[in-house]
Design a protein around this motif. Structure first.
Motif, PDB file in Angstrom:
ATOM      1  N   SER A  22       0.840  -1.206   0.000  1.00 14.21           N
ATOM      2  CA  SER A  22       0.000   0.000   0.000  1.00 14.21           C
ATOM      3  C   SER A  22       0.871   1.250   0.000  1.00 14.21           C
ATOM      4  O   SER A  22       0.581   2.218  -0.700  1.00 14.21           O
ATOM      5  CB  SER A  22      -0.908   0.025   1.227  1.00 14.21           C
ATOM      6  OG  SER A  22      -1.816  -1.045   1.184  1.00 14.21           O
ATOM      7  N   ASP A  76      -5.882  -0.957  -4.760  1.00 13.33           N
ATOM      8  CA  ASP A  76      -5.311  -1.489  -3.524  1.00 13.33           C
ATOM      9  C   ASP A  76      -6.198  -2.616  -3.004  1.00 13.33           C
ATOM     10  O   ASP A  76      -7.220  -2.362  -2.383  1.00 13.33           O
ATOM     11  CB  ASP A  76      -5.175  -0.380  -2.481  1.00 13.33           C
ATOM     12  CG  ASP A  76      -4.325  -0.828  -1.296  1.00 13.33           C
ATOM     13  OD1 ASP A  76      -4.092  -2.058  -1.167  1.00 13.33           O
ATOM     14  OD2 ASP A  76      -3.895   0.024  -0.503  1.00 13.33           O
ATOM     15  N   GLU A  77      -5.812  -3.849  -3.279  1.00 13.34           N
ATOM     16  CA  GLU A  77      -6.573  -5.026  -2.825  1.00 13.34           C
ATOM     17  C   GLU A  77      -8.037  -4.918  -3.244  1.00 13.34           C
ATOM     18  O   GLU A  77      -8.934  -5.202  -2.445  1.00 13.34           O
ATOM     19  CB  GLU A  77      -6.488  -5.158  -1.296  1.00 13.34           C
ATOM     20  CG  GLU A  77      -5.072  -5.100  -0.772  1.00 13.34           C
ATOM     21  CD  GLU A  77      -4.571  -6.438  -0.270  1.00 13.34           C
ATOM     22  OE1 GLU A  77      -5.219  -7.461  -0.552  1.00 13.34           O
ATOM     23  OE2 GLU A  77      -3.518  -6.455   0.381  1.00 13.34           O
TER      24      GLU A  77
HETATM   25 MG   LIG Z   1      -2.244  -2.590   2.234  1.00 14.93          MG
END
Ligand SMILES: [Mg+2]
Ligand SMILES: Nc1ncnc2c1ncn2[C@@H]1O[C@H](COP(=O)(O)OP(=O)(O)OP(=O)(O)O)[C@@H](O)[C@H]1O
Lengths: 221, 335
Positions: free
Chosen positions: B45, B166-167
């Motif tokens: 991240s 992000d994910e």
């Molecule tokens: Mg993360």
């Protein structure tokens, strides 16, 4: 019935209710106008927030805490010279409003700060990632997202102001509190006391109900 | 093109600087889907949030299309961020706005679009993410997959050139993950958008990414085309991820191998060679007998691949190896 409420002068009760309404309404208005920006600043200056400012936060937070830690009955008295300076009198409906605002605004500011902190950080971050300025984040994302919490805060503040307004009767503030003290307490007219209390209870109930409805309406969660 | 030049990031925790990203050089080409995998806390991240400066780097330069974004002032940064869309694991939609208003939000913030432009664009995006019927719903009334599609539409609103994820599929079930990944792949292909995609699932990388970086403890430990990294992992962390995604238990695998006779080879087929009837002919020509110990045939993005572990006995092993290599099969001798 007549005998039971022999001391009650209904037109006086009517005027007193109106005065209470005006005191609560005006002081709520000013409490929101002052408390909302203060709460937003408290939030923004806080630790790891958008405009982190430890010194400014400490100062603002201290002022808010001082006002909140003084018992309202004391605040009423302490504020007298200031109130006279501001509006020329410390008596009546008008005279009660400055101390009510001094009690209500910091209270509301904390509630605003808390409801802003409850906004998901991810939403702030997403808005930031869209290229929003701090102003746009506040007005476009933070305040709309915190709106239900802020409305709940206004409700709680209004109810607190009802009880503060009644207290201001002690220093000649006018309204239902004044009536209760002058007749109910000083002249032992229990019936007047009962009526004023009943009216205050109804007033608070109505405020709470309206507030809850509004919160529900604005909650999209 | 996104270029990291000795970029590093450390966080101040209790007066001490804790490195989250060690100095990193990296290039992400325009129009590619670039995956970043790593365990929790590896710094994925952090790395992605450096690209739109949600986190300012503590060292190095970040160049995007040859502009040093670390030099931008506040106004330039805001304008730049409009050209970089971002989607999140938990969607981060505004609960107080409808689907349509969420998608319109970045355009309104930009302040350069007319009402009509915004309305048309929102309708176009709603159609693209197949949510036209849900325009006036609130996020709380949508499923996870639908929320993420709103997130994607919102991220695309200002026609960005880069999309950071992000994910983005970590909170979704496998089927929904599939459909979101397909949407991302379509977007990449049709709009030529550069996509940087964080995940902890190698399977996501295999499906949509062109290249991948593997991160471990704040460092990029392996980087390259997905087929190389996936089929021939070098770093232990990468191997963990690959094994995990193929649900291979290492101990079991070792036990299986130890029971087999003869030489053990791992063959990797890629592209056309995957479909050739190769093994039989090689066995006939070289006289070796083989048994298959493990195998997998699948796709990396659109390219088919196969990976077989064989044990070979008898015949001429050299001839067999030469024949396989001549047919573009990658051969590793495991034992
Ligand atoms: Mg993360
Ligand atoms: N704001 C912060 N302050 C201090 N440390 C941080 C901060 N953000 C991240 N870190 C630390 O930096 C390291 C990398 O964090 P990062 O969020 O980039 O990991 P990640 O690979 O995305 O993990 P995950 O898969 O769990 O999301 C972690 O050790 C984390 O504790």
């Amino acid at each position: 019935m007549e005998a039971l409420l022999s001391n009650v002068d209904w037109s006086e009760i009517g005027w007193a209710s109106w005065d209470t309404l005006v005191m609560v309404g005006m002081s709520l208005l000013f409490s929101v106008v002052i408390g909302l920006p203060t709460g937003v600043l408290l939030f923004l200056f806080g630790k790891r927030q958008l405009l982190e400012q430890p010194v400014a936060y400490a100062v603002l937070s201290f002022v808010v805490n001082v006002l909140r830690s003084v018992p309202f009955i004391i605040l009423l008295i302490v504020m007298i010279p200031f109130t006279v300076m501001l509006i020329g009198t410390s008596l009546g409906v008008a005279g009660a409003i400055p101390p009510l605002v001094a009690g209500g605004a910091p209270f509301f500011a904390r509630l605003v700060e808390t409801s802003l902190r409850e906004v998901d950080r991810g939403i702030i971050e997403a808005t930031q990632a869209m290229g929003a300025s701090v102003k746009q984040i506040i007005f476009g994302a933070l305040l709309p997202e915190a709106l239900p919490g802020i409305i709940a805060g206004i409700t709680v503040t209004a109810i607190t102001l009802v009880s503060y307004a009644a207290m201001s009767g002690v220093i000649g503030g006018g309204g239902l509190g004044d009536l209760a003290i002058r007749f109910g307490y000083q002249r032992f007219q229990t019936d007047v006391m009962v009526i004023t209390v009943a009216l205050l209870v109804i007033f608070v109930q109505v405020l709470q109900m309206v507030g809850d409805r509004l919160v529900l309406y604005f909650s999209r969660k | 093109m996104i270029v990291f030049d000795q970029v590093q990031k450390s966080y101040q925790v209790g007066g001490r600087a804790i490195p989250a990203l060690h100095p990193t050089d990296m290039t992400i080409e325009t129009g590619e889907v670039f995956g970043i995998v790593g365990h929790s806390g590896a710094g994925k991240s952090t790395l992605v949030r450096l690209i739109n400066l949600l986190e300012p780097p503590t060292g190095g330069r970040i160049l995007i299309d040859d502009e040093n974004i670390t030099d931008y002032d506040a106004a330039e940064l805001r304008a730049f961020r409009r050209k970089v869309g971002m989607i999140f694991q938990h969607f981060n939609l505004l609960s107080s706005k409808t689907v349509a208003d969420n998608i319109a939000f970045p355009m309104k913030l930009a302040g350069i679009y007319s009402k009509a432009e915004i309305r048309d664009r929102v309708n176009e995006l709603l159609a693209r993410v197949s949510l036209s019927d849900h325009a006036n719903k609130y996020p709380s009334q949508l499923s996870g997959g639908q929320k993420q599609r709103v997130g994607i539409a919102r991220a695309l609103a200002c026609r960005p050139t880069i999309l950071l994820c992000d994910e983005a599929t970590s909170a979704l079930d496998p089927q929904t993950t599939q459909s979101v990944l397909k949407l991302l792949a379509d977007i990449n292909r049709e709009l030529g958008l550069t996509i940087v995609l964080i995940t902890h699932e190698m399977d996501v990388v295999r499906r949509v990414c062109d290249r991948v970086a593997v991160m471990d403890a704040g460092k990029v430990v392996e980087m390259g085309p997905v087929s190389d990294v996936f089929l021939h992992p070098q770093h232990p962390t990468t191997r963990d991820f690959v094994f995990e995604s193929e649900s291979i238990d290492r101990d079991e695998l070792q036990a299986d191998l130890s029971k087999a006779d003869g030489r053990i080879l791992r063959l990797t087929f890629k592209g056309e060679s995957t479909y050739k009837p190769l093994l039989g002919s090689v066995a006939r020509e070289s006289g070796v007998d083989f048994s298959i110990l493990s195998g997998r045939i699948d796709h990396i993005k659109e390219t088919p691949y196969g990976q077989l572990t064989l044990s070979l006995v008898g015949g001429d092993l050299d001839i067999a190896m030469q024949a396989l290599q001549a047919a573009d099969v990658h051969v590793e001798v495991l034992r």
